[in-house]
Design a protein around this motif. Sequence first.
Motif, PDB file in Angstrom:
ATOM      1  N   PHE A 139       0.853  -1.132   0.131  1.00 58.14           N
ATOM      2  CA  PHE A 139      -0.008   0.132   0.027  1.00 58.14           C
ATOM      3  C   PHE A 139       0.973   1.254   0.119  1.00 58.14           C
ATOM      4  N   LYS A 140       0.584   2.168  -0.856  1.00 60.13           N
ATOM      5  CA  LYS A 140       1.451   3.484  -1.142  1.00 60.13           C
ATOM      6  C   LYS A 140       0.498   4.720  -0.388  1.00 60.13           C
ATOM      7  N   LEU A 141       1.117   5.384   0.276  1.00 61.54           N
ATOM      8  CA  LEU A 141       0.938   6.677   0.738  1.00 61.54           C
ATOM      9  C   LEU A 141       1.639   7.916   0.317  1.00 61.54           C
ATOM     10  N   PHE A 142       0.876   8.811  -0.188  1.00 54.29           N
ATOM     11  CA  PHE A 142       1.497   9.948  -0.738  1.00 54.29           C
ATOM     12  C   PHE A 142       1.343  11.145   0.121  1.00 54.29           C
ATOM     13  N   TYR A 143       2.615  11.632   0.602  1.00 53.78           N
ATOM     14  CA  TYR A 143       2.440  12.872   1.468  1.00 53.78           C
ATOM     15  C   TYR A 143       1.617  13.839   1.011  1.00 53.78           C
ATOM     16  N   LYS A 144       1.723  14.031  -0.526  1.00 56.77           N
ATOM     17  CA  LYS A 144       1.197  15.262  -0.850  1.00 56.77           C
ATOM     18  C   LYS A 144      -0.334  15.147  -1.655  1.00 56.77           C
ATOM     19  N   ASN A 145      -0.046  14.293  -2.466  1.00 60.93           N
ATOM     20  CA  ASN A 145      -1.407  13.982  -3.376  1.00 60.93           C
ATOM     21  C   ASN A 145      -2.764  13.415  -2.529  1.00 60.93           C
ATOM     22  N   ASP A 146      -2.405  12.592  -1.434  1.00 64.37           N
ATOM     23  CA  ASP A 146      -3.352  12.197  -0.489  1.00 64.37           C
ATOM     24  C   ASP A 146      -4.204  13.171   0.208  1.00 64.37           C
ATOM     25  N   LEU A 147      -3.342  14.257   0.183  1.00 67.25           N
ATOM     26  CA  LEU A 147      -4.075  15.748   1.030  1.00 67.25           C
ATOM     27  C   LEU A 147      -4.977  16.469  -0.050  1.00 67.25           C
ATOM     28  N   LYS A 148      -4.943  16.129  -1.179  1.00 72.01           N
ATOM     29  CA  LYS A 148      -5.450  17.066  -1.972  1.00 72.01           C
ATOM     30  C   LYS A 148      -7.012  17.334  -1.874  1.00 72.01           C
ATOM     31  N   LYS A 149      -7.625  16.088  -1.281  1.00 69.89           N
ATOM     32  CA  LYS A 149      -9.174  16.254  -1.137  1.00 69.89           C
ATOM     33  C   LYS A 149      -9.602  16.077   0.359  1.00 69.89           C
ATOM     34  N   GLU A 150     -10.700  16.404   0.810  1.00 65.56           N
ATOM     35  CA  GLU A 150     -11.140  16.207   2.151  1.00 65.56           C
ATOM     36  C   GLU A 150     -11.109  14.781   2.409  1.00 65.56           C
ATOM     37  N   PRO A 151     -10.857  14.191   3.538  1.00 59.92           N
ATOM     38  CA  PRO A 151     -10.459  14.792   4.967  1.00 59.92           C
ATOM     39  C   PRO A 151      -9.060  15.375   4.956  1.00 59.92           C
ATOM     40  N   LYS A 152      -8.405  15.273   3.740  1.00 65.59           N
ATOM     41  CA  LYS A 152      -6.695  15.839   3.575  1.00 65.59           C
ATOM     42  C   LYS A 152      -6.031  15.331   5.065  1.00 65.59           C
ATOM     43  N   ARG A 153      -6.125  13.877   4.699  1.00 63.13           N
ATOM     44  CA  ARG A 153      -5.164  13.285   5.788  1.00 63.13           C
ATOM     45  C   ARG A 153      -4.565  11.916   5.325  1.00 63.13           C
ATOM     46  N   LEU A 154      -3.469  11.218   5.829  1.00 64.99           N
ATOM     47  CA  LEU A 154      -3.118  10.078   5.368  1.00 64.99           C
ATOM     48  C   LEU A 154      -3.588   8.842   5.983  1.00 64.99           C
ATOM     49  N   LEU A 155      -4.033   7.821   5.308  1.00 63.05           N
ATOM     50  CA  LEU A 155      -4.309   6.724   6.293  1.00 63.05           C
ATOM     51  C   LEU A 155      -3.206   6.553   7.294  1.00 63.05           C
ATOM     52  N   THR A 156      -3.659   5.962   8.362  1.00 64.11           N
ATOM     53  CA  THR A 156      -2.769   5.681   9.657  1.00 64.11           C
ATOM     54  C   THR A 156      -2.447   4.120   9.659  1.00 64.11           C
ATOM     55  N   PRO A 157      -1.327   3.701  10.288  1.00 63.68           N
ATOM     56  CA  PRO A 157      -0.954   2.252  10.250  1.00 63.68           C
ATOM     57  C   PRO A 157      -2.028   1.350  10.893  1.00 63.68           C
ATOM     58  N   GLU A 158      -2.656   1.908  11.968  1.00 61.68           N
ATOM     59  CA  GLU A 158      -3.609   1.303  12.530  1.00 61.68           C
ATOM     60  C   GLU A 158      -4.927   1.083  11.543  1.00 61.68           C
ATOM     61  N   GLU A 159      -5.099   2.050  10.572  1.00 62.82           N
ATOM     62  CA  GLU A 159      -6.427   1.823   9.595  1.00 62.82           C
ATOM     63  C   GLU A 159      -5.897   0.729   8.816  1.00 62.82           C
TER      64      GLU A 159
END
Length: 348
Positions: free
Chosen positions: A314-334
């Motif tokens: 699974f990839k997490l994008f520090y910038k592109n994942d924040l472009k739309k609400e809720p503007k946050r990354l998925l957490t390890p717990e999720e």
Amino acid sequence: MKFPHLAGTVILGFAAISLFANCNSDGKSSNGVSQSSSDTTKKKADSAANVMKPVDPKLYDSLVKKLANGDTTGKWPVKNQPTPLAGAILPFKRIVVYYGNLHSKKMGALGEYAPKEMWQHLNAEVKRWEKADPSTPVQVGLHYIAAVASGTPGKDKKYINRMGNKQIDSVLTIAKMQPNTIVFLDLQVALSTIKAELPHIQKYLQMPNVHLGIDPEFSMKDGSLPGKRIGTYDAVDINYVTGYLADLVKKYNLPPKVFVLHRFTKKMVTNSANIKLRPEVQVVIHMDGWGEPELKKGTYRHFVYGEPVQFTGFKLFYKNDLKKEPKRLLTPEELLKLTPKPIYIQYQ
């Protein structure tokens, strides 16, 4: 089902390759290894192999079942997969990597920061994963784009910019800043082919700590220019790669190679049911799409969970994942609540 982030992904890809539009696509690379170099590599690999522990099949099966996260459909865990050779990383450790290219601050965290600062950020992510899943040790790594799809044809007209040995050696040096770090070399083949590009990095793949990634998005089999549309690989291509890696593992007495295959659409990987699993190679289908959390989870569900191969990422994008609400990354717990649990995590 349409995924609105796909158009954004193509635009992002084109922006990335545009950074290399004026670069020379003929960087120094290896089309094979001399006998003396091969002998040296084999001696190093033999030394590493001497300390590799054989895999306990029962432990392996129990950990693979744990990754399935209670799936009741029969899809996960994948049935009849081979027990890997000694020294296998998965599923005994979770791989957490930074992705990018040293020539660009826009292609990922690996190239965005100076090495010491990069390690500070990556180690912070490692600690978050260790806290979220203390039962699974983290294997840290660097995932380097060693061949970048280019906006210009280059001398060979293949629209590919190969990183020279000097650049790859720099990544290996950065990896040595933290003991036991592994390195992935990623190939965007553009109008070339995976068969033609693998020999350019073979001398590195002969090293026990170097693994492979390939990106179907930039495999332009129809002759389209990279970044204009999304490319593809078939199971035939993937089986060629795993066979190539398996031969290296056997010849140089290496631990199994981890092989990461990017995916965020159905057509990026065709005939996935025909992918052949081998004890020498551990295949990770890596969810590579960006967007808000629910969109990313939907992409994972449709194109990774829905077509089982072996392991998942699974990839997490520090910038592109924040472009739309809720503007946050998925957490390890999720992410640990996904079915199956991803065992390879990439930050870009």
